[in-house]
Every structure is written in C-alpha cells, then in structure tokens.
Design a protein around this motif. Structure first.
Motif, PDB file in Angstrom:
ATOM      1  N   ARG A 365       0.840  -1.203   0.000  1.00 42.75           N
ATOM      2  CA  ARG A 365       0.000   0.000   0.000  1.00 42.75           C
ATOM      3  C   ARG A 365       0.879   1.260   0.000  1.00 42.75           C
ATOM      4  N   MET A 366       1.930   1.212   0.807  1.00 39.65           N
ATOM      5  CA  MET A 366       2.811   2.379   0.912  1.00 39.65           C
ATOM      6  C   MET A 366       3.494   2.653  -0.429  1.00 39.65           C
ATOM      7  N   VAL A 367       3.952   1.598  -1.078  1.00 37.14           N
ATOM      8  CA  VAL A 367       4.626   1.750  -2.379  1.00 37.14           C
ATOM      9  C   VAL A 367       3.652   2.355  -3.388  1.00 37.14           C
ATOM     10  N   ARG A 368       2.444   1.805  -3.412  1.00 36.60           N
ATOM     11  CA  ARG A 368       1.423   2.278  -4.363  1.00 36.60           C
ATOM     12  C   ARG A 368       1.162   3.769  -4.147  1.00 36.60           C
ATOM     13  N   ASP A 369       0.974   4.137  -2.889  1.00 34.79           N
ATOM     14  CA  ASP A 369       0.650   5.536  -2.580  1.00 34.79           C
ATOM     15  C   ASP A 369       1.801   6.470  -2.947  1.00 34.79           C
ATOM     16  N   ILE A 370       3.026   6.049  -2.660  1.00 37.84           N
ATOM     17  CA  ILE A 370       4.181   6.915  -2.947  1.00 37.84           C
ATOM     18  C   ILE A 370       4.362   7.079  -4.458  1.00 37.84           C
ATOM     19  N   ILE A 371       4.217   5.971  -5.180  1.00 39.45           N
ATOM     20  CA  ILE A 371       4.374   6.057  -6.647  1.00 39.45           C
ATOM     21  C   ILE A 371       3.313   7.001  -7.231  1.00 39.45           C
ATOM     22  N   LYS A 372       2.081   6.848  -6.779  1.00 36.33           N
ATOM     23  CA  LYS A 372       1.008   7.710  -7.303  1.00 36.33           C
ATOM     24  C   LYS A 372       1.285   9.173  -6.973  1.00 36.33           C
ATOM     25  N   GLU A 373       1.711   9.384  -5.742  1.00 34.67           N
ATOM     26  CA  GLU A 373       1.927  10.759  -5.292  1.00 34.67           C
ATOM     27  C   GLU A 373       3.151  11.395  -5.963  1.00 34.67           C
ATOM     28  N   GLN A 374       4.228  10.647  -6.036  1.00 40.00           N
ATOM     29  CA  GLN A 374       5.480  11.210  -6.539  1.00 40.00           C
ATOM     30  C   GLN A 374       5.571  11.215  -8.065  1.00 40.00           C
ATOM     31  N   MET A 375       4.938  10.234  -8.702  1.00 37.79           N
ATOM     32  CA  MET A 375       5.097  10.137 -10.151  1.00 37.79           C
ATOM     33  C   MET A 375       3.801  10.426 -10.898  1.00 37.79           C
ATOM     34  N   GLY A 376       2.674  10.358 -10.200  1.00 40.57           N
ATOM     35  CA  GLY A 376       1.389  10.667 -10.830  1.00 40.57           C
ATOM     36  C   GLY A 376       1.017   9.729 -11.957  1.00 40.57           C
ATOM     37  N   ILE A 377       1.425   8.477 -11.834  1.00 40.34           N
ATOM     38  CA  ILE A 377       1.079   7.516 -12.894  1.00 40.34           C
ATOM     39  C   ILE A 377       0.226   6.400 -12.292  1.00 40.34           C
ATOM     40  N   PRO A 378      -0.567   5.729 -13.127  1.00 41.25           N
ATOM     41  CA  PRO A 378      -1.438   4.677 -12.594  1.00 41.25           C
ATOM     42  C   PRO A 378      -0.657   3.457 -12.095  1.00 41.25           C
ATOM     43  N   VAL A 379      -1.229   2.828 -11.092  1.00 40.23           N
ATOM     44  CA  VAL A 379      -0.578   1.659 -10.488  1.00 40.23           C
ATOM     45  C   VAL A 379      -1.588   0.515 -10.423  1.00 40.23           C
ATOM     46  N   LEU A 380      -1.167  -0.664 -10.842  1.00 35.43           N
ATOM     47  CA  LEU A 380      -2.006  -1.860 -10.718  1.00 35.43           C
ATOM     48  C   LEU A 380      -1.340  -2.822  -9.744  1.00 35.43           C
ATOM     49  N   SER A 381      -2.099  -3.311  -8.768  1.00 33.68           N
ATOM     50  CA  SER A 381      -1.573  -4.331  -7.852  1.00 33.68           C
ATOM     51  C   SER A 381      -2.119  -5.686  -8.268  1.00 33.68           C
ATOM     52  N   ILE A 382      -1.218  -6.637  -8.429  1.00 37.26           N
ATOM     53  CA  ILE A 382      -1.670  -7.994  -8.762  1.00 37.26           C
ATOM     54  C   ILE A 382      -1.068  -8.976  -7.761  1.00 37.26           C
ATOM     55  N   GLU A 383      -1.666 -10.162  -7.721  1.00 35.00           N
ATOM     56  CA  GLU A 383      -1.111 -11.208  -6.863  1.00 35.00           C
ATOM     57  C   GLU A 383      -0.937 -12.455  -7.711  1.00 35.00           C
ATOM     58  N   THR A 384       0.253 -13.005  -7.711  1.00 37.52           N
ATOM     59  CA  THR A 384       0.482 -14.217  -8.496  1.00 37.52           C
ATOM     60  C   THR A 384       1.048 -15.309  -7.596  1.00 37.52           C
ATOM     61  N   SER A 385       0.926 -16.546  -8.112  1.00 34.94           N
ATOM     62  CA  SER A 385       1.398 -17.678  -7.302  1.00 34.94           C
ATOM     63  C   SER A 385       2.268 -18.572  -8.171  1.00 34.94           C
ATOM     64  N   LEU A 386       1.956 -19.852  -8.185  1.00 30.59           N
ATOM     65  CA  LEU A 386       2.716 -20.775  -9.024  1.00 30.59           C
ATOM     66  C   LEU A 386       2.474 -20.440 -10.503  1.00 30.59           C
ATOM     67  N   PRO A 387       3.362 -20.898 -11.393  1.00 23.74           N
ATOM     68  CA  PRO A 387       3.295 -20.466 -12.798  1.00 23.74           C
ATOM     69  C   PRO A 387       1.940 -20.627 -13.489  1.00 23.74           C
ATOM     70  N   ARG A 388       1.197 -21.667 -13.176  1.00 21.97           N
ATOM     71  CA  ARG A 388      -0.054 -21.858 -13.926  1.00 21.97           C
ATOM     72  C   ARG A 388      -1.289 -21.716 -13.051  1.00 21.97           C
ATOM     73  N   GLN A 389      -1.106 -21.083 -11.910  1.00 23.56           N
ATOM     74  CA  GLN A 389      -2.227 -20.957 -10.972  1.00 23.56           C
ATOM     75  C   GLN A 389      -2.919 -19.596 -11.131  1.00 23.56           C
ATOM     76  N   ASP A 390      -4.204 -19.614 -11.369  1.00 26.83           N
ATOM     77  CA  ASP A 390      -5.006 -18.383 -11.506  1.00 26.83           C
ATOM     78  C   ASP A 390      -4.432 -17.397 -12.519  1.00 26.83           C
ATOM     79  N   THR A 391      -3.891 -17.911 -13.591  1.00 25.26           N
ATOM     80  CA  THR A 391      -3.269 -17.015 -14.573  1.00 25.26           C
ATOM     81  C   THR A 391      -4.311 -16.188 -15.324  1.00 25.26           C
ATOM     82  N   GLU A 392      -5.520 -16.760 -15.462  1.00 27.67           N
ATOM     83  CA  GLU A 392      -6.560 -16.039 -16.211  1.00 27.67           C
ATOM     84  C   GLU A 392      -6.898 -14.732 -15.509  1.00 27.67           C
ATOM     85  N   LYS A 393      -6.973 -14.810 -14.181  1.00 28.20           N
ATOM     86  CA  LYS A 393      -7.336 -13.614 -13.422  1.00 28.20           C
ATOM     87  C   LYS A 393      -6.270 -12.518 -13.617  1.00 28.20           C
TER      88      LYS A 393
END
Lengths: 407, 394
Positions: A365-393
C-alpha cells in the motif's frame, strides 16, 4: 537448441528467437548448479539479494537456489508437487511458492553431493527465507551460516557499519573454512571489481529495456535480471554472456531491427515492482496487449550503484551493503529508487505480490501511494502464485489495466 | 483460585481497558506522555526513566481490529500484526491514547507496523534495531555492542519526546521497580509447577497481561498483596490436580485471544506452563546490575538481547533447550504448539519442537493454527479433545 527448450514451461512462453545470444542464458537456466560447477569450486547457496562478492572472494561459487531451483523446477519443469515436498520438509503451506519449491526441490536431493553450505544474509531478505534455510540445513545436513545486515537508519550509521564489518569478517572465516581459501584484501577487491562488471552490464540492460527503439523483449530482460543474483557460472563468464548479448543488440540498432514482440513505439511503458513473479508469461501478456516492460526493481538493490573500488574493500563492501535499497524502510527505499524508476520513463507501474509472501507485500500500500503521489502515474496491484495458478485472473486484470491506460 | 482471593488483577479485559484508559487520559491531561510498545524486546525501563508511561500494546482476538488492519497489511499477514494497526483505527482507547510507539525490528510484519504507525497513523514511531543472529554461545560480541547503541539512540529519542533526559540514576530506579515486578510474577508462574497449587497458570497468565497497561507501582502493590494471600494458603490442604499437564508455546497470545485457552480448559486440559512472549517470558530473567559501577544500559542490553528467544532470531537450539527445560521443570505431559495463522517464524519451527519433545521427553505435541475469527473453533475443539483424550489414556 538448449535443453531447457524441452521443458513444458518453456513452450508456453514466447521468446525473441532472433536474439541468438540469449540461447546461452537459456542453456544456463536448464542446467542445475552441480552440473554448472565445472571449476570444482565449493558451491555456496545464498539468498537472492545478498551480494555474492564474499563467496567469490573466498574462492566459492555462489548459487541463488531460491531463484534457480524455482525457474528450473516450477517455471520450466512445471513440477509443482515440489511445493508439497516443501511442506513435508517442515515449511508452512502458507509460505510463498518460491520458498516451498526451493525447499521441496533441494530437500529431495539430500543424497546428492553438491552444496557445500549456505551463507544467508538476514534483514536483507525476509523471515521465510531464513526459516527455509533453517529447515534445509536439517534436511540436507549441510552447514548454514546466517550473517546479518542491520536495519538502515541514518542515525545508526556509525555502529551499524562497524557491526556489519564485524559480521563480514566472521562470514569470511566461515567461508574460508568451507572453501579452504583465505579471503584477503586482494581477493575481496578483485571480487568487487568483477562484480562491478556485471553491475555495469545490468545498468546497460536497463538502458536497453527503456530505449524508445524497442531493443530488448520484456521476458528476456526479466530473466536477465533474475539470473544476475549469483553471477553463475562466475562473474567473468556471466559478464561475457551479457556482453555478447549487448553486442548483438547493438548490431540490431545498426541494422534498424526491433524486437518483434515488443509492441508499437507508442506502447504503454510498464515498470514492474514488488515480488518477482513465477508467472513469466506476464511479460508476454503485457507485450501481447501492446505494452512494454521498461524496467523492474526485483534485483535493483544489487546494482543500484557500483561498489567503490578504491580504498578499503571491507569498508566499501560494508557501507555499500548497508545502503542497499532492499535494506531500507519502505519510504527511504522508494526515495532511493525513484530516480532509477523515473529514468526508465514508465507510463504505469504494476506491483506484484506473491501469494504467501509477507515482506514486500506488507508495504504494497505504501509503495502504491508513494508512486502515485510522486510520479502521478497509474498503479495496478496484482497477486500471483505458481506459474499456472489463476493465470486467467492476472491476465484479465493486466489486459483491463492496459486498455484503460493506453492512448 | 478461590473467589475470596480474587484480585483486581483478575478483572476482565473490558473492565481493565476502561480503567487503564481513564488513568492514561488523566495522566496525559496532567502533561505526562504515554509510549506504547508491542514486542517485549523494548525495555519499558527506558520509557519509565524518561518519566513517561509505558503500555504494552498486545491485544488481540478481535475480528473487527483484524479487518481494520487490512487497510495496511494484507489479509495473509498474521492477525496480531493486523490488529496492532487495526485497534488504532477502531478507536481502542489504549491504542489511541499513546503519544508514540517503540517498535523492535523483529519479524517482517512488525517492521511494517513501525512504518505504518509513523506514516499513516501519524504517531511518532521509534524503531529499535535488534540483531537476529547472535547466539547463546555469544560468539558475536558485536551484537551486544550494536544493541546497546540502538538502546542509547532510543533513549535519546524518548528523552526528546518527554523533554527529560534519561540519567543513570533514573534508569536504575526503573530497573529496580521492574525487577521487583518480575520477581513477584515469576513466583506466581512457579506455583503451577506443583500439582497442589493455590493458583492456576491461566490466572497467572491473566495477571501477567493485566500488567501491560497498569501503572507500574500500582501493579507491584497488587502483586505483593496477592502474593501474601497466596503464601498464606496451606498447600497441603489443596487437592492435587490430576488433569493432563500441558505447556503452551508458540506465537503471541494477546489479551483477548482466549479461544484456544478456553477450548483446552473445556476439554479438560490443564495448562501449567508457557513459552510465549505475553506469558512467563517477561518475568523469567531480571535485569542484572553489575555492582554499583555497572552501567544500567549494559544491563538492559544484556537482558533484552539474550533472554527473549523469539523465532525471528536464528538461534533455534536456544529455543528448543528452553522448551525442554520448562517441560521438565513442570512435569509436562504434552505440548500445545500455538501458531497464529501466517506467523511464519513460529510455524516453521513446529517440526523441530515436535521432534525434540518426542525424542528427549517422549511427549506429544499438538499443532494448533488459529485466526482470530470464530470459524475455526470446531476444528480446534476436535483436535484438542482428541489430544487430551489420548493423554488421559497414556
């Protein structure tokens, strides 16, 4: 054709097949450390962000088992049951899959001669890695040595660096015992000099990744970053591989060639942060949506600047390590790395958290907020796991993000 | 313990929060500052010596606080760490009543807590560096020196906050008071080693936790009163407790996190000893002042670095030997290994504890992984009942 091309995971990825010298990197990926060790030097495992210089100064061969075991076994080999083997060895099933795969893979090879020991840096990485090595040393019956990097705080510099120097001196003694070779000022200075050759290459690769001329594909760049953490098969050799690759890309510039899969000149420029992902296809997805990977901070702490080569090598090493961005609290880490991120001229940032990982995701959260504040660019947070797990999402999220932010 | 002997130390958590919050508010109105801390590696003596009020922020078991903490930490971080931030957001008066927090650099989640308290909750948050790799053989003398310097840095920051410098004399007085508290508490924790005990471990545990937020002098007075009452009880007249004797070790058991303890009680188990950081660990070792010439900061560093074996540190053999010693001293029949979900450091050591308990003590170990939600009560209950039934049959 390298051996790795026979792995099932390889065939799911889209490589820049025109980049011939990348074949050497793929050959490295498909070979385990024991086979790679042609020098007969003692193989010492290490964590991804602990600098390999002390190991090379002691005549050892550094091995980032966290990264390499996972790439071979999970990403390329798709041997996901090793995560269960990691749990059987003693890890919690809630650990992140990098640790689970590493422990599962190595614990299953206890009978094989290979690793002489492990020198793991604490504080530079996280609790899970520390515990993974605690468990592995029991399973493998190999010595593990934890050395420590004290927390970064400008007010503690005087005693923190003194502490770190004492830690490094003790580490050298342990390494000497493992390898039979004494760490001298000369050998340390030489290890630093050779490490800097790799660092310069990584800085050039960053320049190539962000170049408007689309010179280096995202997947290749990502892999080149990941494998830099141990300098295998040795800093000189790795520098040779990187140099040949950089030369080949230079020739592309002369002939006006661009990377086929790297999207248009107006592609959305993506900078990747957070945890490294096992879902290598993320790079293909970004490019498939017309975007480009222009930089990552996964290994930035290892080459944020060159290690000083003049003066006392121990003092230089200690000060450089203490100031590694990965050793800093989040706010200071971002302050230290923002200039590097800006230099890659990103249009957007994607922050990856690996399921079960708690160190970097804890400050997401802190990284996201600082990047948005300091650079003013959009940020996407994703969560990944093993190589073929939930890749569609992940793919769906990335595609939607790219569409929303493309012009 | 008989109802006649009930002390205010045994009052319920809501009552305690209300009473201590009122005291804290009153003290702040009179100009005194309140400093919170989470892990027991922060010497409360330093806070006292700066003429401020120490409070240990160690509440848990509240699902609302956990959810509130997810504004900062992800849902797969340990519920205690999430609560540490969440209670400040949900308006728990103990958490909102602090002027600053001191956060020891222990596990990953607590390190993040330090950052969020400073940057998002707007409370001064003083980090305390503590080494992870020192060992019981003290083969790393640099660790003690580093920690002592970090304590000095913290003392300077606390002094600035309070406007009062921490002198050696003030520190010695704080150490003496805290040592008296430790002595009294330790004596209480020793009672359940005997099958004929006038006070059960569960009550002693409650009393230890009551001390987290009480005025230190009042706490000592209450402990003294209670100790006198207990000493007057003729132990020979007490009925020996025949229930299986259990030890609980593992993750932090916060105030209000009663779920597993209640289940063990209801299933007929008798916890008589612990190795948790909110239990006997605080009182286990006093701060030893080395003669009149000894530096109190040296004494604090020695005590707080080497005597709280949390698994963020790498010295596993020390933790194992302590668990074995406690199990022997208290004649334990089985170990309940409590691992908060996503508490990586404790969870990864379960196998080592189970194996050594089996090998050296021939006793079983039960792993309980729990969240702060009621969803896992059924599963835990079944496991605990089966475990105790098995021990009763041994």
């Amino acid at each position: 054709m390298s051996a790795v091309s026979n792995f099932p995971g390889y065939n799911r990825l889209v490589f820049d097949k025109e980049l011939k010298s990348f074949g050497e990197v793929l050959a490295l990926l498909g070979t385990d450390a024991v086979a790679l060790n042609k020098t007969g030097n003692k193989l010492i495992a290490k964590s991804p962000l602990s600098p390999p210089e002390p190991i090379y100064a002691a005549g050892g061969l550094a091995y980032d088992s966290y990264t390499r075991e996972t790439i071979i076994q999970a990403v390329m080999g798709e041997n996901f049951s090793l995560a269960n083997a990691g749990v059987d060895a003693g890890l919690s099933p809630e650990f992140n899959p990098w640790n689970l795969i590493m422990v599962g893979s190595l614990a299953g090879r206890a009978a094989e001669p290979g690793l002489a020991g492990a020198a793991i840096a604490c504080a530079c990485w996280d609790d899970q890695l520390k515990k993974s090595w605690q468990v592995l040393s029991e399973c493998l019956d190999i010595p593990v040595y934890f050395w420590e990097i004290p927390r970064y705080d400008a007010d503690s510099e005087k005693w923190a660096v003194k502490f770190l120097k004492a830690e490094l001196e003790q580490l050298f003694k342990w390494l000497e015992f493992q390898t039979g070779q004494k760490v001298t000022q000369k050998s340390l200075a030489e290890a630093i000099r050779q490490g800097n050759m790799v660092r310069r290459d990584l800085q050039v690769l960053d320049e190539l990744a962000q170049s408007d001329s689309r010179l280096l594909g995202g997947l290749e760049y990502y892999i080149l970053q990941l494998i830099s953490s141990d300098y295998l098969p040795g800093p000189i050799e790795l520098h040779g591989i990187y140099s040949r690759l950089i030369d080949e890309i230079g020739q592309r510039v002369q002939t006006g060639q661009a990377v086929p899969a790297a999207g248009s000149a107006k592609a959305l420029r993506i900078y990747l942060m957070g945890d490294e992902t096992q879902q290598f296809q993320l790079m293909n997805t970004i490019e498939g949506c017309g975007g480009r990977v222009v930089g990552t901070d996964f290994r930035l702490a290892l080459y944020y600047e060159l290690m000083p080569e003049e003066g006392q090598p121990l003092e230089n090493l200690a000060r450089w390590i203490w100031k590694m961005p990965s050793n800093m609290p989040t706010g200071e880490r971002l302050r230290a790395t923002l200039p590097f991120i800006r230099r890659q001229k990103p249009d957007a940032v994607i922050i990856n958290s690996t399921t079960g990982s708690r160190n970097l995701p804890g400050s997401e959260r802190m990284v996201r907020d600082i990047i948005k504040e300091q650079m003013g660019i959009p940020v996407l947070s994703i969560e990944t796991s093993l190589p073929r797990q939930d890749t569609e999402k992940t793919e769906y999220l990335v595609r939607a993000f790219m569409e929303m932010n493309s012009y | 313990m008989n109802d006649d002997n009930k002390s205010i130390l045994l009052s319920g958590l809501p009552e305690r929060i209300e009473r201590d919050a009122a005291r804290i508010t009153q003290a702040r109105e009179s100009g005194r500052k309140v400093v919170g801390y989470f892990c027991p590696h922060v010497p409360e003596e330093l806070i006292m010596a700066a003429d401020m009020i120490p409070v240990r922020l160690a509440q848990g078991g509240d699902i609302d606080a956990v959810t509130a903490g997810e504004d900062y930490l992800k849902a797969d971080s340990c519920p205690y760490a999430r609560s540490c931030l969440g209670f400040a957001k949900t308006g728990n008066p103990i958490y909102t009543g602090v002027d600053a927090v001191c956060v020891a650099y222990t596990c990953d989640s607590m390190r993040k807590n330090q950052e969020y308290w400073a940057d998002y909750l707007g409370i001064p948050s003083f980090p305390l560096g503590i080494t992870q790799t020192h060992d019981r053989l003290r083969s790393k003398p640099q660790s003690l020196e580093y920690f002592k310097n970090e304590l000095n840095l913290l003392a300077g920051r606390l002094g600035t906050l309070s406007g009062q410098s921490i002198t050696g004399g003030k520190l010695k007085r704080a150490i003496e008071l805290t040592n008296l508290i430790r002595d009294k508490l330790w004596k209480l924790f020793e009672y359940p080693a005997d099958k004929q005990t006038p006070i059960e471990w569960r009550d002693v545990f409650r009393i230890a936790q009551a001390g987290f937020t009480m005025d230190r002098q009042d706490y000592l007075t209450e402990l003294t009163l209670l100790s006198e009452k207990l000493e007057s009880i003729d132990k020979d007249g007490l009925v020996p407790d025949k229930r299986p004797r259990l030890m609980i070790c593992g993750s932090v058991i916060a105030q209000g996190d009663d779920k597993v303890l209640d289940i063990v009680d209801a299933a007929g188990g008798n916890i008589v000893a612990d190795s948790v950081c909110t239990g006997s660990m605080f009182s286990r070792k006093r701060v030893t002042l080395f003669g009149l010439a000894g530096s109190p900061m040296d004494a604090l560093a020695e005590r707080y670095l080497y005597n709280i074996p949390c698994p963020f540190m790498t010295d596993l053999p020390k933790r194992l030997s302590r668990i074995v010693k406690i199990a022997r001293d208290y004649n334990i029949d089985g170990i309940i290994y409590y691992s908060l979900k996503y508490c990586d450091t404790w969870r990864a050591e379960f196998k080592a504890v189970r194996d050594i308990a089996q090998r050296q003590l021939s006793i079983p170990t039960l792993l309980i992984e729990a969240e702060y939600s009621p969803a896992d009560i059924g599963t835990i209950k079944t496991k605990v009942e089966a475990f105790i039934e098995m021990m009763e049959g041994r």
